[in-house]
Design a protein around this motif. Sequence first.
Motif, PDB file in Angstrom:
ATOM      1  N   GLU A   1      11.232   2.281   0.486  1.00  0.00           N
ATOM      2  CA  GLU A   1      11.367   3.476   1.295  1.00  0.00           C
ATOM      3  C   GLU A   1       9.985   4.290   1.233  1.00  0.00           C
ATOM      4  N   VAL A   2       9.578   4.844   2.061  1.00  0.00           N
ATOM      5  CA  VAL A   2       8.485   5.747   1.988  1.00  0.00           C
ATOM      6  C   VAL A   2       8.537   6.807   0.943  1.00  0.00           C
ATOM      7  N   GLY A   3       7.741   6.639  -0.112  1.00  0.00           N
ATOM      8  CA  GLY A   3       7.677   7.594  -1.110  1.00  0.00           C
ATOM      9  C   GLY A   3       8.129   6.901  -2.345  1.00  0.00           C
ATOM     10  N   ASP A   4       8.580   5.774  -2.287  1.00  0.00           N
ATOM     11  CA  ASP A   4       8.994   5.163  -3.660  1.00  0.00           C
ATOM     12  C   ASP A   4       7.724   4.320  -4.188  1.00  0.00           C
TER      13      ASP A   4
ATOM     14  N   TYR B   1       0.790  -0.073  -9.811  1.00  0.00           N
ATOM     15  CA  TYR B   1       1.632   0.521  -8.979  1.00  0.00           C
ATOM     16  C   TYR B   1       0.972   0.979  -7.748  1.00  0.00           C
ATOM     17  N   ARG B   2       1.882   0.978  -6.884  1.00  0.00           N
ATOM     18  CA  ARG B   2       1.660   1.236  -5.344  1.00  0.00           C
ATOM     19  C   ARG B   2       2.674   2.452  -4.691  1.00  0.00           C
ATOM     20  N   LEU B   3       2.232   3.294  -4.007  1.00  0.00           N
ATOM     21  CA  LEU B   3       3.262   4.339  -3.273  1.00  0.00           C
ATOM     22  C   LEU B   3       3.369   3.622  -2.217  1.00  0.00           C
ATOM     23  N   VAL B   4       4.585   3.501  -1.544  1.00  0.00           N
ATOM     24  CA  VAL B   4       4.897   3.245  -0.236  1.00  0.00           C
ATOM     25  C   VAL B   4       4.707   4.332   0.682  1.00  0.00           C
ATOM     26  N   VAL B   5       4.113   3.776   1.699  1.00  0.00           N
ATOM     27  CA  VAL B   5       3.742   4.876   2.870  1.00  0.00           C
ATOM     28  C   VAL B   5       4.186   4.040   4.389  1.00  0.00           C
ATOM     29  N   GLU B   6       4.406   5.124   5.347  1.00  0.00           N
ATOM     30  CA  GLU B   6       4.658   4.419   6.446  1.00  0.00           C
ATOM     31  C   GLU B   6       3.229   3.615   7.208  1.00  0.00           C
TER      32      GLU B   6
ATOM     33  N   PRO C   1      -2.407   4.285  -5.639  1.00  0.00           N
ATOM     34  CA  PRO C   1      -2.926   3.474  -4.383  1.00  0.00           C
ATOM     35  C   PRO C   1      -1.591   3.207  -3.570  1.00  0.00           C
ATOM     36  N   LYS C   2      -1.906   3.199  -2.291  1.00  0.00           N
ATOM     37  CA  LYS C   2      -0.821   2.895  -1.334  1.00  0.00           C
ATOM     38  C   LYS C   2      -0.675   1.516  -0.726  1.00  0.00           C
ATOM     39  N   ILE C   3       0.534   1.233  -0.357  1.00  0.00           N
ATOM     40  CA  ILE C   3       0.917   0.096   0.073  1.00  0.00           C
ATOM     41  C   ILE C   3       1.879   0.574   1.534  1.00  0.00           C
TER      42      ILE C   3
END
Length: 78
Positions: free
Chosen positions: A53-56, A73-78, A36-38
Amino acid sequence: MVDVSQHNLVPEHSVLDEGDVEDVLAEYDIDRTDLPKIERKDPALRDLEADAEVGDVIEIVRDSRTTDEATVYRLVVE
């Protein structure tokens, strides 16, 4: 202005190191992009803004009624 990241209902957020990310992805048999994204500008990440950072991948530890803690857990996106 209120700092949302310091509110008592916002769970603990932390950036995972690459070794831990690989362990999580292997455990769930997924790719990083399947998480999932954040957004990087999410108010809950305010304390991590310099680190995230993006991708972390962010680990979030929440209180749970059925178990003491739930980790997501979440994936960092812009």
